[in-house]
Design an enzyme around this catalytic site. Structure first.
Site, PDB file in Angstrom:
ATOM      1  N   GLU A 115      37.045  38.257  34.895  1.00 12.41           N
ATOM      2  CA  GLU A 115      37.790  39.401  35.480  1.00 12.41           C
ATOM      3  C   GLU A 115      36.875  40.307  36.301  1.00 12.41           C
ATOM      4  O   GLU A 115      37.038  41.518  36.327  1.00 12.41           O
ATOM      5  CB  GLU A 115      38.581  40.162  34.417  1.00 12.41           C
ATOM      6  CG  GLU A 115      39.721  39.298  33.890  1.00 12.41           C
ATOM      7  CD  GLU A 115      40.858  40.040  33.255  1.00 12.41           C
ATOM      8  OE1 GLU A 115      41.113  41.199  33.629  1.00 12.41           O
ATOM      9  OE2 GLU A 115      41.498  39.435  32.379  1.00 12.41           O
ATOM     10  N   ALA A 117      45.661  33.059  39.556  1.00 20.26           N
ATOM     11  CA  ALA A 117      44.739  32.169  40.266  1.00 20.26           C
ATOM     12  C   ALA A 117      44.235  32.810  41.555  1.00 20.26           C
ATOM     13  O   ALA A 117      44.921  32.807  42.580  1.00 20.26           O
ATOM     14  CB  ALA A 117      45.428  30.843  40.553  1.00 20.26           C
ATOM     15  N   LEU A 118      43.035  33.355  41.456  1.00 16.75           N
ATOM     16  CA  LEU A 118      42.381  33.966  42.619  1.00 16.75           C
ATOM     17  C   LEU A 118      41.109  33.178  42.962  1.00 16.75           C
ATOM     18  O   LEU A 118      40.900  32.753  44.092  1.00 16.75           O
ATOM     19  CB  LEU A 118      42.044  35.438  42.278  1.00 16.75           C
ATOM     20  CG  LEU A 118      41.172  36.218  43.263  1.00 16.75           C
ATOM     21  CD1 LEU A 118      41.888  36.392  44.606  1.00 16.75           C
ATOM     22  CD2 LEU A 118      40.836  37.613  42.684  1.00 16.75           C
TER      23      LEU A 118
HETATM   24  N1  COS Z   1      43.393  48.699  44.878  1.00 18.95           N
HETATM   25  C1  COS Z   1      44.039  48.638  46.068  1.00 18.95           C
HETATM   26  N2  COS Z   1      43.443  48.165  47.182  1.00 18.95           N
HETATM   27  C2  COS Z   1      42.172  47.756  47.087  1.00 18.95           C
HETATM   28  C3  COS Z   1      41.439  47.807  45.898  1.00 18.95           C
HETATM   29  C4  COS Z   1      42.096  48.304  44.767  1.00 18.95           C
HETATM   30  N3  COS Z   1      41.484  48.375  43.583  1.00 18.95           N
HETATM   31  N4  COS Z   1      40.185  47.339  46.115  1.00 18.95           N
HETATM   32  C5  COS Z   1      40.128  47.018  47.413  1.00 18.95           C
HETATM   33  N5  COS Z   1      41.324  47.259  47.996  1.00 18.95           N
HETATM   34  C6  COS Z   1      41.667  47.055  49.404  1.00 18.95           C
HETATM   35  C7  COS Z   1      40.741  47.861  50.305  1.00 18.95           C
HETATM   36  O1  COS Z   1      41.232  49.182  50.493  1.00 18.95           O
HETATM   37  C8  COS Z   1      40.779  47.047  51.574  1.00 18.95           C
HETATM   38  O2  COS Z   1      41.985  47.319  52.267  1.00 18.95           O
HETATM   39  P1  COS Z   1      41.973  47.558  53.864  1.00 18.95           P
HETATM   40  O3  COS Z   1      41.482  46.252  54.449  1.00 18.95           O
HETATM   41  O4  COS Z   1      43.386  47.865  54.178  1.00 18.95           O
HETATM   42  O5  COS Z   1      41.004  48.676  54.105  1.00 18.95           O
HETATM   43  C9  COS Z   1      40.890  45.617  51.092  1.00 18.95           C
HETATM   44  O6  COS Z   1      41.440  45.698  49.769  1.00 18.95           O
HETATM   45  C10 COS Z   1      39.546  44.908  51.055  1.00 18.95           C
HETATM   46  O7  COS Z   1      38.699  45.684  50.189  1.00 18.95           O
HETATM   47  P2  COS Z   1      37.101  45.633  50.232  1.00 18.95           P
HETATM   48  O8  COS Z   1      36.655  45.774  51.656  1.00 18.95           O
HETATM   49  O9  COS Z   1      36.580  46.584  49.222  1.00 18.95           O
HETATM   50  O10 COS Z   1      36.846  44.125  49.776  1.00 18.95           O
HETATM   51  P3  COS Z   1      35.507  43.370  49.470  1.00 18.95           P
HETATM   52  O11 COS Z   1      35.578  42.031  50.102  1.00 18.95           O
HETATM   53  O12 COS Z   1      34.321  44.224  49.759  1.00 18.95           O
HETATM   54  O13 COS Z   1      35.596  43.077  47.895  1.00 18.95           O
HETATM   55  C11 COS Z   1      35.460  43.505  45.534  1.00 18.95           C
HETATM   56  C12 COS Z   1      35.824  44.015  46.957  1.00 18.95           C
HETATM   57  C13 COS Z   1      34.044  43.014  45.439  1.00 18.95           C
HETATM   58  C14 COS Z   1      35.689  44.705  44.637  1.00 18.95           C
HETATM   59  C15 COS Z   1      36.448  42.364  45.176  1.00 18.95           C
HETATM   60  O14 COS Z   1      36.163  41.203  45.945  1.00 18.95           O
HETATM   61  C16 COS Z   1      36.388  41.984  43.713  1.00 18.95           C
HETATM   62  O15 COS Z   1      36.987  42.661  42.871  1.00 18.95           O
HETATM   63  N6  COS Z   1      35.693  40.879  43.364  1.00 18.95           N
HETATM   64  C17 COS Z   1      35.699  40.354  42.017  1.00 18.95           C
HETATM   65  C18 COS Z   1      36.845  39.428  41.875  1.00 18.95           C
HETATM   66  C19 COS Z   1      37.186  39.209  40.450  1.00 18.95           C
HETATM   67  O16 COS Z   1      37.306  40.129  39.657  1.00 18.95           O
HETATM   68  N7  COS Z   1      37.377  37.941  40.103  1.00 18.95           N
HETATM   69  C20 COS Z   1      37.719  37.597  38.781  1.00 18.95           C
HETATM   70  C21 COS Z   1      38.633  36.464  38.840  1.00 18.95           C
HETATM   71  S1  COS Z   1      40.256  36.899  38.687  1.00 18.95           S
HETATM   72  S2  COS Z   1      40.417  36.907  36.717  1.00 18.95           S
END
Ligand code: COS
Length: 385
Positions: free
Chosen positions: A364, A124-125
């Protein structure tokens, strides 16, 4: 299909999943889609066959395999019904955070139950205002002595109500945004935790999707996974591991649509011959087969890459999910077209496959987000180079 040189164990996993698909899914897939009905029978069969333990280490009662073997099971089951497979795959999604960040006690307590398929998981995200922008979640987890108090709403949660174990990402320090998020294990019967109504969906209708409500939900502090502030990173690492599974789901679904279109077009007589004899049809099927094989090869390569212990998996994982789901959306749409009126009728499962495929481009992480992740990794490479 190419020979991917599967080991004996991998071939057994495929065969077991195929048998479950034939016996427990195929005869009912149409009915479950029509009635939007979840059924425990295929889930129990998967549990009995140890499929829920595929990537759980042996010391915790699992089979000790990896992402690749999980992808093989997901692909095979998805040919029969991607909706049923969503229940299976989403439980795996909920198990990853425990594997990634759980301490010994948490692993010993939860993983054997998950591996045996006695308890399903959910992850749950997402929240009403935080989908692609996962860092903007609002659910809070306020520390209160030896407890955390959760308040907030989670949305579109697969396995809501049928899962016993929920991994919930909530803010322990709302001022810090993503860096203030933490991951918690919530039990279905925890006080202050309630399941919302079942959503009505376009596809994947054999799976259950609900909201989750937290109203002063009190959790003992040992439900925290990892440390406070690690929640967002745990969630991102979870998605890195699980997204090739969505790719595998797409490959299985695409295979099902291809086989259905092939079977139909070789038997449907128009202008005195099977419509397959017309190049417009046979060439479309040839394109479907070639694109599907390319998607499968990518998904398998990425899964094996992850299992090799590689560290930079975000980009490849996003590629597998993105490319396979785009391919299968195209394949299922073409399969409907090649089957004409038959394809459009709900009696034939190919229109269901097209509806199911749509979700794989969305959940996802939407494919637009996958491209953001791929582009971010590309930019890093350019910087390093
Ligand atoms: N592995 C480890 N750490 C990660 C990571 C990964 N794959 N991706 C990001 N992080 C870390 C970053 O390094 C950053 O850490 P620091 O604050 O220490 O620098 C932190 O997480 C925030 O990352 P970022 O600035 O890239 O976050 P954003 O808000 O820009 O969002 C995306 C990144 C868009 C990639 C993310 O919000 C995402 O995946 N969104 C989609 C969500 C999703 O898939 N939802 C589906 C529902 S769940 S089934």
């Amino acid at each position: 299909m190419l020979d991917y040189f599967l080991t004996r164990e991998q071939k057994i996993i495929v065969e077991v999943a195929r048998q479950i698909g034939e016996d427990y899914i195929k005869p009912y897939a149409h009915e479950w889609d029509e009635k939007e009905e979840f059924d425990w029978r295929p889930i129990r069969a998967m549990a009995k066959a140890d499929l829920f333990g595929i990537f759980i280490p042996k010391e915790y009662g699992g089979l000790g395999f990896g992402t690749f073997e999980n992808c093989l099971a997901v692909e095979t089951l998805s040919k029969y019904c991607a909706g049923v497979t969503t229940t299976f795959a989403a439980s795996g999604l909920g198990a990853y955070p425990i594997l990634i960040a759980g301490n010994k006690e948490q692993k010993a307590k939860y993983l054997p139950e998950i591996a045996a398929g006695r308890k399903l998981c959910a992850f749950a995200l997402t929240e009403p205002q935080a989908g692609s922008d996962a860092a903007s979640i609002k659910t809070t987890a306020q520390k209160d002595g030896d407890y955390y108090i959760l308040n907030g709403i989670k949305q579109w949660i697969t396995n809501g109500g049928i899962a016993d174990i929920y991994i919930v990402i909530a803010l322990t320090d709302p001022k810090k945004g993503a860096r203030g998020a933490s991951a918690f294990i919530v039990h279905k019967n925890d006080p202050g935790f309630a399941i919302g109504q079942k959503e009505k969906k376009m596809g994947l209708r054999a799976s259950v999707t609900t909201e989750l409500f937290f109203s002063n939900c009190r959790l003992p502090k040992d439900r925290l996974l990892g440390r406070e502030g690690m929640g967002f990173i745990i969630a991102m690492r979870t998605l890195d591991l699980s997204r090739p599974g969505v790719g595998a789901q797409a490959v299985g679904l695409g295979q099902g649509a291809l086989e259905m279109a092939l079977h139909h077009t070789r038997r449907r007589i128009q202008f005195g011959q099977p419509v397959f004899n017309f190049q417009a049809v046979s060439h479309t099927l040839a394109e479907m087969a070639a694109k599907l094989e390319a998607a499968r090869a990518l998904v398998y390569s990425v899964a094996r890459y992850i299992d090799s212990g590689a560290k930079s998996i975000s980009g490849p994982s996003a590629m597998a999910k993105y490319l396979a789901s785009e391919t299968t959306m195209w394949i299922t749409e073409r399969a409907v077209q090649m089957m004409g009126g038959f394809g459009y009728m709900r009696e034939f499962l190919v229109e269901k496959m097209m509806r199911d495929a749509k979700c794989l481009q969305i959940y996802e992480g939407t494919n637009e987000i996958q491209k953001n992740v791929i582009a971010r990794e590309l930019a890093k490479l350019d910087q390093e180079g």
